[in-house]
Scaffold this active site. Structure first.
Site, PDB file in Angstrom:
ATOM      1  N   ARG A 134       0.814  -1.235   0.000  1.00  0.00           N
ATOM      2  CA  ARG A 134       0.000   0.000   0.000  1.00  0.00           C
ATOM      3  C   ARG A 134       0.840   1.275   0.000  1.00  0.00           C
ATOM      4  NH1 ARG A 134      -3.222  -3.137   3.658  1.00  0.00           N
ATOM      5  NH2 ARG A 134      -4.891  -4.087   2.479  1.00  0.00           N
ATOM      6  N   LYS A 156       2.767  11.221 -11.515  1.00  0.00           N
ATOM      7  CA  LYS A 156       1.933  10.320 -12.315  1.00  0.00           C
ATOM      8  C   LYS A 156       2.715   9.034 -12.528  1.00  0.00           C
ATOM      9  CE  LYS A 156      -1.057  13.334 -15.035  1.00  0.00           C
ATOM     10  NZ  LYS A 156      -1.383  13.799 -16.405  1.00  0.00           N
ATOM     11  N   GLU A 198       8.926  17.280 -25.277  1.00  0.00           N
ATOM     12  CA  GLU A 198       8.258  17.671 -24.024  1.00  0.00           C
ATOM     13  C   GLU A 198       8.755  19.048 -23.560  1.00  0.00           C
ATOM     14  OE1 GLU A 198       5.679  16.027 -22.934  1.00  0.00           O
ATOM     15  OE2 GLU A 198       5.961  13.858 -23.076  1.00  0.00           O
ATOM     16  N   LYS A 240       6.680  22.841 -14.378  1.00  0.00           N
ATOM     17  CA  LYS A 240       5.859  21.679 -13.993  1.00  0.00           C
ATOM     18  C   LYS A 240       5.610  21.675 -12.490  1.00  0.00           C
ATOM     19  CE  LYS A 240       4.692  16.969 -14.757  1.00  0.00           C
ATOM     20  NZ  LYS A 240       4.906  15.705 -15.440  1.00  0.00           N
ATOM     21  N   GLU A 250      -4.878  16.810 -11.455  1.00  0.00           N
ATOM     22  CA  GLU A 250      -5.396  17.161 -12.778  1.00  0.00           C
ATOM     23  C   GLU A 250      -6.912  17.351 -12.789  1.00  0.00           C
ATOM     24  OE1 GLU A 250      -3.276  15.356 -16.107  1.00  0.00           O
ATOM     25  OE2 GLU A 250      -5.182  15.267 -17.149  1.00  0.00           O
ATOM     26  N   ARG A 254      -3.647  21.213 -14.617  1.00  0.00           N
ATOM     27  CA  ARG A 254      -2.581  20.285 -15.018  1.00  0.00           C
ATOM     28  C   ARG A 254      -2.826  19.670 -16.387  1.00  0.00           C
ATOM     29  NH1 ARG A 254       0.520  15.658 -11.371  1.00  0.00           N
ATOM     30  NH2 ARG A 254       1.777  14.875 -13.090  1.00  0.00           N
ATOM     31  N   ASN A 258      -0.910  18.070 -21.107  1.00  0.00           N
ATOM     32  CA  ASN A 258      -1.204  17.007 -22.080  1.00  0.00           C
ATOM     33  C   ASN A 258      -1.326  17.544 -23.499  1.00  0.00           C
ATOM     34  OD1 ASN A 258      -1.292  14.727 -20.346  1.00  0.00           O
ATOM     35  ND2 ASN A 258      -3.211  15.514 -19.522  1.00  0.00           N
ATOM     36  N   HIS A 261      -1.029  15.244 -26.529  1.00  0.00           N
ATOM     37  CA  HIS A 261      -1.112  13.860 -26.071  1.00  0.00           C
ATOM     38  C   HIS A 261      -2.372  13.132 -26.557  1.00  0.00           C
ATOM     39  CE1 HIS A 261       2.243  15.116 -23.663  1.00  0.00           C
ATOM     40  NE2 HIS A 261       2.336  13.972 -23.047  1.00  0.00           N
ATOM     41  N   HIS A 265      -1.224   9.948 -28.057  1.00  0.00           N
ATOM     42  CA  HIS A 265      -1.543   8.625 -27.496  1.00  0.00           C
ATOM     43  C   HIS A 265      -2.253   7.755 -28.526  1.00  0.00           C
ATOM     44  CE1 HIS A 265      -1.310   9.900 -22.962  1.00  0.00           C
ATOM     45  NE2 HIS A 265      -0.141   9.796 -23.532  1.00  0.00           N
ATOM     46  N   HIS A 278       7.344   7.929 -27.489  1.00  0.00           N
ATOM     47  CA  HIS A 278       6.309   8.785 -26.908  1.00  0.00           C
ATOM     48  C   HIS A 278       6.536  10.255 -27.316  1.00  0.00           C
ATOM     49  CE1 HIS A 278       3.446  10.366 -24.003  1.00  0.00           C
ATOM     50  NE2 HIS A 278       4.388  11.140 -23.512  1.00  0.00           N
TER      51      HIS A 278
HETATM   52  P1  NAD Z   1      12.168   5.135 -22.104  1.00  0.00           P
HETATM   53  O1  NAD Z   1      12.004   5.062 -20.658  1.00  0.00           O
HETATM   54  O2  NAD Z   1      11.717   3.991 -22.928  1.00  0.00           O
HETATM   55  O3  NAD Z   1      13.681   5.465 -22.434  1.00  0.00           O
HETATM   56  C1  NAD Z   1      14.060   5.614 -23.766  1.00  0.00           C
HETATM   57  C2  NAD Z   1      15.234   4.705 -24.145  1.00  0.00           C
HETATM   58  O4  NAD Z   1      16.437   5.291 -23.687  1.00  0.00           O
HETATM   59  C3  NAD Z   1      15.182   3.321 -23.555  1.00  0.00           C
HETATM   60  O5  NAD Z   1      15.695   2.399 -24.477  1.00  0.00           O
HETATM   61  C4  NAD Z   1      16.108   3.443 -22.358  1.00  0.00           C
HETATM   62  O6  NAD Z   1      16.638   2.211 -21.934  1.00  0.00           O
HETATM   63  C5  NAD Z   1      17.168   4.344 -22.912  1.00  0.00           C
HETATM   64  N1  NAD Z   1      17.929   5.128 -21.947  1.00  0.00           N
HETATM   65  C6  NAD Z   1      17.453   5.748 -20.855  1.00  0.00           C
HETATM   66  N2  NAD Z   1      18.393   6.520 -20.304  1.00  0.00           N
HETATM   67  C7  NAD Z   1      19.506   6.357 -21.047  1.00  0.00           C
HETATM   68  C8  NAD Z   1      20.795   6.901 -20.981  1.00  0.00           C
HETATM   69  N3  NAD Z   1      21.141   7.814 -20.071  1.00  0.00           N
HETATM   70  N4  NAD Z   1      21.712   6.498 -21.887  1.00  0.00           N
HETATM   71  C9  NAD Z   1      21.355   5.606 -22.859  1.00  0.00           C
HETATM   72  N5  NAD Z   1      20.131   5.094 -23.003  1.00  0.00           N
HETATM   73  C10 NAD Z   1      19.215   5.469 -22.089  1.00  0.00           C
HETATM   74  O7  NAD Z   1      11.380   6.421 -22.701  1.00  0.00           O
HETATM   75  P2  NAD Z   1      11.195   7.918 -22.174  1.00  0.00           P
HETATM   76  O8  NAD Z   1      11.093   8.726 -23.382  1.00  0.00           O
HETATM   77  O9  NAD Z   1      12.179   8.279 -21.136  1.00  0.00           O
HETATM   78  O10 NAD Z   1       9.785   7.867 -21.446  1.00  0.00           O
HETATM   79  C11 NAD Z   1       8.611   7.620 -22.161  1.00  0.00           C
HETATM   80  C12 NAD Z   1       7.569   7.131 -21.194  1.00  0.00           C
HETATM   81  O11 NAD Z   1       7.318   8.131 -20.225  1.00  0.00           O
HETATM   82  C13 NAD Z   1       6.244   6.809 -21.838  1.00  0.00           C
HETATM   83  O12 NAD Z   1       5.770   5.583 -21.364  1.00  0.00           O
HETATM   84  C14 NAD Z   1       5.336   7.928 -21.381  1.00  0.00           C
HETATM   85  O13 NAD Z   1       3.995   7.548 -21.296  1.00  0.00           O
HETATM   86  C15 NAD Z   1       5.919   8.245 -20.050  1.00  0.00           C
HETATM   87  N6  NAD Z   1       5.632   9.611 -19.572  1.00  0.00           N
HETATM   88  C16 NAD Z   1       5.162   9.737 -18.318  1.00  0.00           C
HETATM   89  C17 NAD Z   1       4.918  11.002 -17.806  1.00  0.00           C
HETATM   90  C18 NAD Z   1       4.464  11.163 -16.391  1.00  0.00           C
HETATM   91  O14 NAD Z   1       4.101  12.271 -16.003  1.00  0.00           O
HETATM   92  N7  NAD Z   1       4.527  10.136 -15.582  1.00  0.00           N
HETATM   93  C19 NAD Z   1       5.166  12.133 -18.603  1.00  0.00           C
HETATM   94  C20 NAD Z   1       5.645  11.958 -19.885  1.00  0.00           C
HETATM   95  C21 NAD Z   1       5.885  10.679 -20.367  1.00  0.00           C
HETATM   96  N1  GLY Z   2       2.989  14.673 -18.429  1.00  0.00           N
HETATM   97  C1  GLY Z   2       1.775  15.278 -18.024  1.00  0.00           C
HETATM   98  C2  GLY Z   2       1.626  15.406 -16.562  1.00  0.00           C
HETATM   99  O1  GLY Z   2       2.487  15.058 -15.797  1.00  0.00           O
HETATM  100  O2  GLY Z   2       0.621  15.889 -16.121  1.00  0.00           O
END
Ligand code: NAD
Ligand code: GLY
Length: 377
Positions: A134, A156, A198, A240, A250, A254, A258, A261, A265, A278
């Protein structure tokens, strides 16, 4: 001058701190070079006997030894959980692997989870931390530009369902976000560009001056200029943090984060997760949202042109894949912002000013016709 601007002009050893103000769940985002190895990075985290590092097969070999070395003096046991890499693994099966590892290692309610990786690892490990026993403390150690400017901040967490992106999850704030700028050196160019999407988004929804700065400094960012990266990351975190501090869950404000998005998405889910990054889907989605804003009479065409040029200069797609209008509409109706089947889009009234609105289907269809590379027969 803000903390972040000061750091951008200072030497590499400087550390900036941006605060996310959420009452007793407030936390700091630390931004600097070499933070992985610095004792100060970990000072003041909740005391525990165990910690677990969640990472993946790509990032682990690059950085886990440094993080584990720093944590070894602080926790009696440091457990390592290495997951497969990629968006396609942001699912229940991978989440289950985290729970299996935590339980097998007898991790208890005080165990601190460190998420070492990009947004996929941060979202998965954060959701595991939110639900394991939890809720246990967690720390974000983002290693992609996208994770440093966006996903590691704001709490998130979650995973994808075959029927929709990020559909299962929780709001769960980290104890701290540790942004070590040095890790960006190993990031592939395509991932850097996805992160810049982003950055552009954050400027577009909140700060016209920052967008103008981006127009000037985009090439420096693409060349990984240290001062440009510090400034962009710092400004995104400040923006942010301010938005999350006002609307954590949100209910309203907030949602502007998006931008791009709803279209994005749909592209990710429609093509299959991992086909487009993404950030690529968001980059293209922002161009589509800009065209829709213009079609709705909200945004002037000059602004649309500026947005499309910056997205294209960042190496991001500006035209969506040919999924077909019906497929786009069906996927977008599942968007979390949709209400009663009505799609609500983040639209722009100006560069730096966003609004959440429904749009007539015929205008959305017209934008899809203009902004996708042809409708599949
Ligand atoms: P990812 O986590 O897949 O990383 C991208 C690639 O880079 C992967 O292959 C990873 O292994 C590699 N990598 C990471 N750091 C590295 C480094 N320093 N050197 C070499 N390679 C490295 O993708 P991302 O773009 O970081 O994240 C995308 C995800 O984030 C999506 O699932 C999206 O939905 C999510 N997201 C979440 C939020 C939120 O608020 N929680 C906001 C935006 C995006
Ligand atoms: N990436 C959108 C949010 O964190 O609200």
């Amino acid at each position: 001058m803000t903390d972040t601007e000061r750091v951008a002009q200072d030497d590499a050893a400087q550390v900036a701190a941006v605060r996310v103000e959420l009452g007793d769940r407030s936390y700091s985002i630390m931004i600097g070079n070499g933070l992985l190895d610095a004792a100060d990075s970990y000072r003041g985290l909740p005391a525990a006997s165990h910690c677990a590092i969640v990472t993946n097969e790509m990032v682990g070999p690059l950085y886990v030894d440094r993080l584990a070395a720093a944590l070894t003096g602080l926790y009696r046991e440091v457990h390592l959980i290495v997951l497969p890499d990629g968006e396609a693994h942001k699912n229940f099966a991978t989440l289950q692997r985290i729970f299996d590892a935590l339980l097998s290692a007898h991790c208890d309610r005080s165990t601190t989870v460190f998420a070492l990786g990009g947004g996929v690892i941060g979202d998965l490990a954060g959701f595991a931390a939110a639900s394991y026993m939890r809720g246990v403390p967690f720390v974000q150690v983002p290693t992609t530009l996208l994770a440093q400017v966006d996903s590691s901040v704001g709490g998130k967490t979650g995973l994808n369902h075959p029927l929709g992106k990020n559909m299962i999850g929780a709001f769960y704030q980290p104890q701290r976000v540790l942004i070590d700028l040095g890790v960006l050196r190993t990031l592939p160019d395509r991932e850097l560009q996805a992160g810049i999407a982003e950055v552009i988004k954050t400027a577009l929804v909140a700060d016209a001056d920052f967008f103008a700065w981006l127009e000037i400094h985009l090439d420096a960012l693409l060349a990984r200029d240290a001062a440009a990266l510090r400034h962009a990351i710092g400004r995104c975190c400040e923006i942010k943090a301010a938005i999350v501090g006002q609307d954590e869950r949100e209910s309203d404000l907030r949602a502007v984060l998006n931008l791009g998005h709803t279209f994005g998405h749909a592209i990710e889910a429609g093509l299959g997760y991992g086909e487009w990054l993404h950030g690529e889907a968001v980059g293209c989605g922002m161009v589509m949202a800009a065209h829709l804003s213009s079609a709705m009479g909200l945004l002037d065409v000059d602004a649309v042109g500026r947005i499309e040029r910056v997205v294209a200069r960042a190496g991001l797609p500006v035209r969506g894949p040919a999924l077909g209008s019906d497929a786009y509409m069906a996927l977008m109706r599942r968007d979390k912002k949709a209400q009663g089947g009505e799609i609500r889009f983040v639209l722009l009234e100006s560069i730096g000013g966003a609004t959440l609105r429904a749009a007539p289907d015929e205008l959305v269809a017209a934008v899809l016709a203009t902004c996708t590379s042809g409708v599949r027969s």
